[in-house]
Design an enzyme around this catalytic site. Structure first.
Site, PDB file in Angstrom:
ATOM      1  N   SER A 193       0.815  -1.216   0.000  1.00  0.00           N
ATOM      2  CA  SER A 193       0.000   0.000   0.000  1.00  0.00           C
ATOM      3  C   SER A 193       0.851   1.268   0.000  1.00  0.00           C
ATOM      4  O   SER A 193       1.595   1.520  -0.932  1.00  0.00           O
ATOM      5  CB  SER A 193      -0.958  -0.049   1.195  1.00  0.00           C
TER       6      SER A 193
ATOM      7  N   ASP B 121      -5.782   2.336  -3.435  1.00  0.00           N
ATOM      8  CA  ASP B 121      -7.032   2.119  -2.713  1.00  0.00           C
ATOM      9  C   ASP B 121      -7.371   3.286  -1.791  1.00  0.00           C
ATOM     10  O   ASP B 121      -8.352   3.240  -1.061  1.00  0.00           O
ATOM     11  CB  ASP B 121      -7.012   0.796  -1.941  1.00  0.00           C
TER      12      ASP B 121
END
EC number: 5.4.2.10
Length: 447
Positions: A102, A245
């Site tokens: 991430s 995301d």
């Protein structure tokens, strides 16, 4: 064996336990065995990744583990995390895997899992898989070994799905957008999607080299994008993180907004249109008290969860809610996606700019924040600072000091060896004193 799964899958420094190729192979075999026990005749898994150099290594190791238990592997290459959730469901796969850490630096990596419904796995399923990793699994007979296949159009399918959530007949003509892709998984799909909708795109962070993901760019480092917005006279800046995301928005003046302001905007808008299910927004304990006050003033509720978008999604599914997210920029709209989607959220914000004919600075200023302060203390493996008697005493005193006028949140990060100390209070200087007292106690405990 120490616990593998954190708040968002398995994560750590590449080539250091647990993020080693040997462990990835074992995890692949374990998760393959788990999903092959469902009795279905077709066993399929999709694997996506971001742009980290170590992604090649983990992709191969997971593929070996999965195929050894009879799973057929479909390799998507670099795609955003939400694309894996989408394609797991649309391709009728048993499982989806995203290789990404991430927003973490390039030397880290991680493995996230999605079930056949496109949602991240629950804690209970992860615990069962972890037990299989510890005990080991028997491989499939030679005749039942799985196959691996490259899927070349995964990112195009994702772009079309994201665009389908944008209002029909609306275009972004005349809108100048600085788009920071963090040298990550969205470096192709995000510029394409905005350009196809008519925006004048000024791209950044679109030259990944395996080692520059999130480096001085993206949602965790929006300063460069803010400078670009001002320099180019752009209408808005959109900053994604390494696996796209999450999103952080920047107004036309270069001011950085956060997920709380965006969620306030969307919750109020959806409530006006009678689209906000359950009359509530789901967010984490980190969201600002100002957001809660804003919602309460409109007859809406804020449902709080533990930190992590998977916990937000779990609460949304339990309560039938359709809007949630995190202050850090994870925005979840379950009418359209199964997990946080930074590009989709960015497009929804652009649509609101066009619809309302208002500048980003107005739309990102929905409520007055209650002063909030977050400080982190790093600790070494094996240390238990939150069990130290002096730390516990400092926390108890801080809670008493803030009671009535604010709140204190102490937690251990689920992705890094950090103790996070966060407080909110109308008196910013007093709040800082309280936070510093707890930080000092934690720092003393980890010396």
């Amino acid at each position: 064996m120490s616990k593998l799964f954190g708040t968002d899958g398995v994560r750590g420094t590449a080539n250091i336990h647990p993020m080693t190729p040997e462990m990835a192979l074992r995890i692949g075999a374990a998760v393959g065995r788990y999903f092959r026990n469902d009795g279905s005749s077709v066993h399929r898994v999709v694997i996506g990744k971001d742009t980290r150099l170590s992604g090649y290594m983990f992709e191969n190791a997971l593929t070996a583990g999965l195929t050894s238990t009879g799973m057929n592997v479909l390799l998507l290459g670099p795609v955003p995390t939400p694309a894996v959730g989408l394609l797991t469901r649309s391709m009728r796969a048993d499982l989806g895997v995203m290789i990404s850490a991430s927003h973490n630096p390039a030397h880290d990596n991680g493995i996230k899992f999605f079930g056949p419904d496109g949602f991240k796995l629950s804690d209970s399923v992860e615990a069962e898989i972890e037990a299989l990793v510890a005990s080991g699994v028997d491989p499939a007979p030679a005749a039942e070994i799985g196959r691996a296949k490259r899927i070349d159009d995964g990112r195009y399918r994702y772009v079309e799905r994201v665009k389908s959530t944008f209002p029909r007949r609306m275009r972004l003509d005349g809108l100048k957008v600085v788009l920071d892709c963090a040298n990550g998984a969205a470096h192709r799909v995000a510029p394409d999607a905005l350009w196809e909708l008519g925006a004048d795109v000024i791209p950044m962070g679109i030259a990944p080299n395996g080692n520059n993901i999130n480096e001085g760019c993206g949602s965790t480092h929006p300063q460069s994008a803010a400078e670009m917005v001002v320099a180019h006279g752009a209408d808005v800046g959109i900053c994604l993180d390494g696996d796209a995301d999450r999103v952080i928005l920047i107004d036309e003046n270069g001011k950085v907004g956060d997920g709380d302001q965006f969620m306030a905007l969307m919750a109020a808008r959806w409530a006006e249109e009678d689209r906000l299910k359950g009359g509530a927004l789901v967010a984490t304990v980190m969201s600002n008290l100002g957001l809660e006050n804003f919602l309460n003033g409109r007859g809406l509720r804020l449902e709080r969860t533990n930190v992590g978008d998977r916990y937000v999604v779990e609460r949304m599914r339990q309560g039938g809610f359709n809007l949630g997210g995190e202050q850090s920029g994870h925005i979840v709209m379950t009418d359209h996606a199964t997990t946080g989607d930074g590009l989709m959220a960015g497009l929804q914000f652009l649509a609101e700019m066009v619809r309302a004919q208002k500048p980003a600075s107005t739309l990102l200023n929905q409520f007055e924040k209650v002063p909030q302060l977050l400080k982190n203390v790093r600790f070494d493996a094996g240390q238990l600072p939150l069990e130290d008697a002096q730390v516990l005493a400092a926390i108890k005193q801080a809670e008493a000091d803030l009671s009535g006028g604010g709140r204190l949140l102490i937690r251990k990060s689920g992705t890094e060896p950090l103790v996070r100390v966060m407080a909110e209070h109308e008196d910013a200087s007093f709040m800082e004193q309280v936070v510093d007292s707890v930080v000092a106690a934690v720092e003393q405990a980890v010396k």
